[in-house]
Design an enzyme around this catalytic site. Structure first.
Site: not given
Ligand code: IVH
Length: 687
Positions: A120, A175, A409
């Site tokens: 994430k 992202e 120093c």
């Molecule tokens: S999927 C419908 N995959 O996390 C799909 N989101 O807290 C929704 N994010 O809004 C998103 N890495 O900004 C997805 N590998 C990832 C992600 C990711 C970061 C963010 C994205 C989302 C937020 C939610």
């Protein structure tokens, strides 16, 4: 105020209103420019507490409550999204993840056909619209229904091609973030242009995507994880591979690459792997996303208004926290590098209390515009040394003070070479040698007169001495060859060094300057092990048996001893510190070098069972004794010496000008003796 909103507690109506107000304020600041003082952990806890309250009082839900809203309802924009840009539900443990998977299975009426587990990414969600393979528009997530047009920023985003490898009409979603390197470069560029550094990568990415007409350019990175307009039957792992084929960057280029897992157990394992990789990744992640991989499963599970039911985020503890910068310490390393270190108001990050953080170098302090008393963002992940990222300039109250840089120093007092980014003592490695020799020959250690001042510098600079063991191999000829070194001073020095060779083990050990071992601890270690060879061979478990050494300190000492290994071997080979160390020697006089013993507490003596503190200046028979020698005397007499008065203290030796220790001892009803009466008590040891 954040701490009152614990997840488990049911809020009162007033606390609920306060919690909603705090969450709205934090979400607004976060989505505007990332500048909230509320950490991710606290925000999540706040929203959870709000949700618990609303579950119990569904008719009292405030209209501006962040629950159930994308971006906490804080962000907006005027470009409608083709398909809503959803958020993700969160889970915070393996158990909650298993519950989520069980719920999905119930909904599908069968187990999901595998999961895709991926990082994430801690940045900002964007939608990139392509027509015939050409990038047309870049949009923020906004409130999920409409976002802001940030097409002006597109060419600064690496991994987001202007032209796809195929002429498709498609919208890539993913992202945008600063990698750690990009973040450092961005801050360098900004400060070079007189702008304040970004407080943290996320905040910086938000500001950079929005900014127009900046006189400089800083690069960001895109990671794709979704697309609108590709065939609906693509499983998620296949879709990710397609994104890469089209020329977009994905997390597949990283160690934390998305992975298909057959079962939720396997998915949990990959979650742990990605969590473990976090500190080493070149960018920030704030969790791991688990998605039902099969397109059929996704379609069958469907989505709520805020988040899909086929995906969930396993949040990881926040690695950024806000705390206060209390002080800056300047430490001199082995090569003479003078490194600033931040002393912080202790803050718990990912379960670890952080009190110190690196500040890299003086230029970095200037670049970040830090001041003492500032609220600062601190970053810590895994075993990485915590670092101060930036001050929260808006939170300043006017009492903040400039950070004073050293002029000489801090270790040896000589000049500083400020020619490079990293400042260095002009003595380089010799700074350490000079400082440690000066310490080693001090009165409470080896007590070698004539080596405290410039003579130590001279010996080190002539290449005759690199550590204290080298003192014991100095020859008459070598010394006579030095400037301002006559026959008499040479002979005196050689005699003093020879006397030092038979100093007791505790003093020789103390002379090494091992971190965490002052005079008292050196006495205890020497008494416990009896020889330098035994100390050298000790592991952490053995050291932890010494009174006052806990497991943590034992580890520090063992690490230091390992580094000092070659020096210890030289000392052992030269018979330094091998003088009599048995308690039998304890009866010898203290004021001659030969009789100066390892102060092993005697089995029986006039002070057996006493816990003794000495304060004020000693007179009479004790007048010549340093505090260290007094402590040694107490321990030879069977007592335990301590530096401070407590309930455990049984006896205070109070000389002239005794101050607060005497007052405290009086309050506690502790026996107090004058130096003369004390000397009578231990007369047998004074000889
Ligand atoms: S999927 C419908 N995959 O996390 C799909 N989101 O807290 C929704 N994010 O809004 C998103 N890495 O900004 C997805 N590998 C990832 C992600 C990711 C970061 C963010 C994205 C989302 C937020 C939610």
């Amino acid at each position: 105020m954040v701490h009152m909103f614990e997840t488990a507690t049911l809020l009162s109506p007033a606390d609920y209103r306060a919690a909603v107000a705090a969450a709205v304020q934090a979400a607004t600041a976060y989505y505007a420019d990332g500048s909230t003082t509320l950490g991710d952990d606290e925000y999540d806890a706040l929203v959870r507490a709000i949700e618990v309250y609303e579950g119990a009082h569904p008719d009292e839900v405030l209209p501006d409550s962040p629950s159930g809203k994308v971006a906490g309802g804080a962000a907006d924009g005027d470009v409608p999204h083709s398909v809503p840009m959803l958020s993700l539900d969160n889970v915070f443990s393996a158990e909650e993840l298993a519950e989520w998977a069980a719920g999905l299975e119930r909904r599908l009426g069968r187990p999901a056909q595998g999961y895709c587990v991926e990082p994430k990414l801690d940045g900002l969600a964007v939608a990139a619209r392509y027509a015939a393979g050409r990038l047309q528009q870049l949009i923020t997530r906004g409130d999920g229904l409409a976002g802001e047009d940030i097409t002006h920023a597109a060419d600064a985003v690496l991994g987001l091609p202007a032209l796809l490898t195929e002429p498709l009409d498609v919208e890539l979603r993913g992202e945008v973030l600063f990698t750690h390197d990009q973040f450092d470069r961005a801050n360098e560029t900004r400060t070079a242009h007189g702008a304040l550094p970004f407080a943290n990568p996320r905040n910086g990415a938000a500001g950079t995507l929005r900014a127009k007409d900046r006189p400089y350019r800083v690069e960001l990175t895109f990671f794709g994880y979704d697309a609108i307009g590709l065939p609906a039957e693509l499983d998620h792992t296949v879709l990710l591979a397609r994104l890469a084929e089209l020329g977009a960057n994905t997390a597949a280029t990283t160690e934390a690459h998305p992975q298909r897992c057959a079962t939720v157990e396997a998915a949990q394992q990959r979650v742990e792997e990605i969590a473990a990789l976090r500190p080493a990744l070149p960018f920030g992640i704030d969790g791991v996303v688990i998605k039902a991989d099969a397109a059929a499963d996704q379609q069958q599970a469907g989505s709520g208004s805020r988040a899909p039911r086929w995906a969930v985020a396993r949040k990881l503890p926040a690695v950024h926290k806000v705390t206060r910068l209390l002080e800056v310490e300047w430490n001199v390393g082995r090569t003479g590098i003078i490194a600033p270190r931040a002393v912080l108001e202790p803050v718990v990050i990912d379960g670890v209390t952080v009190t110190y953080a690196t500040l890299h170098n003086p230029a970095d302090i200037t670049r970040r515009g830090l001041m003492l008393g500032d609220q600062v963002f601190v970053y810590r992940a895994g075993d990485v040394i915590p670092r101060v990222e930036a001050p929260l300039v808006d939170e300043r109250t006017g009492v903040e003070q400039p950070i004073v840089f050293p002029e000489v120093c801090p270790r040896c007092g000589d000049a500083i070479d400020t020619g490079e980014q990293r400042w260095r003592c002009v003595r380089g490695r010799n700074c350490q040698a000079v400082a440690s020799i000066r310490y080693a020959v001090g009165r409470d250690q080896l007590d070698i007169e004539g080596l405290g001042g410039t003579r130590a510098v001279q010996l080190v600079e002539a290449g005759l001495v690199t550590d204290l063991a080298d003192l014991f191999t100095l020859t008459r000829e070598q010394l006579l060859a030095l400037e301002r070194m006559g026959e008499t001073s040479t002979d005196n020095l050689l005699a003093a060094i020879e006397t030092a060779r038979s100093r007791p083990l505790n003093r020789v050990f103390c002379a090494l300057g091992v971190r965490g071992t002052g005079r008292t601890m050196s006495r205890r270690i020497a008494a416990h092990f009896g020889s330098m060879a035994a100390i050298r061979a000790a592991d952490a478990d053995a050291l932890a048996l010494v009174d006052g050494i806990g497991a943590e300190k034992a580890r520090v000492i063992v690490a230091e001893l390992a580094e000092l290994g070659p020096l210890l071997d030289k000392l052992i080979a030269q018979d330094v510190g091998t003088a009599e160390t048995t308690p039998a020697a304890a009866t010898a006089a203290v004021d001659t070098a030969a009789g100066d013993t390892v102060a092993e507490p005697a089995d029986s003596g006039p002070l057996t069972g006493e816990a003794v503190v000495v304060t004020g200046s000693m007179t009479g028979a004790l007048a010549a004794l340093s505090r260290n020698e007094m402590n040694e005397l107490i321990e030879r007499a069977g007592g335990k010496a301590s530096g401070s008065v407590s309930k455990k203290t049984t006896l205070l030796v109070a000389g002239e000008k005794a101050g607060s220790k005497r007052t405290k001892a009086e309050e506690l009803g502790i026996r107090i003796l004058t130096p003369e009466d004390f000397a009578d008590l231990v007369a047998e040891l004074l000889g």
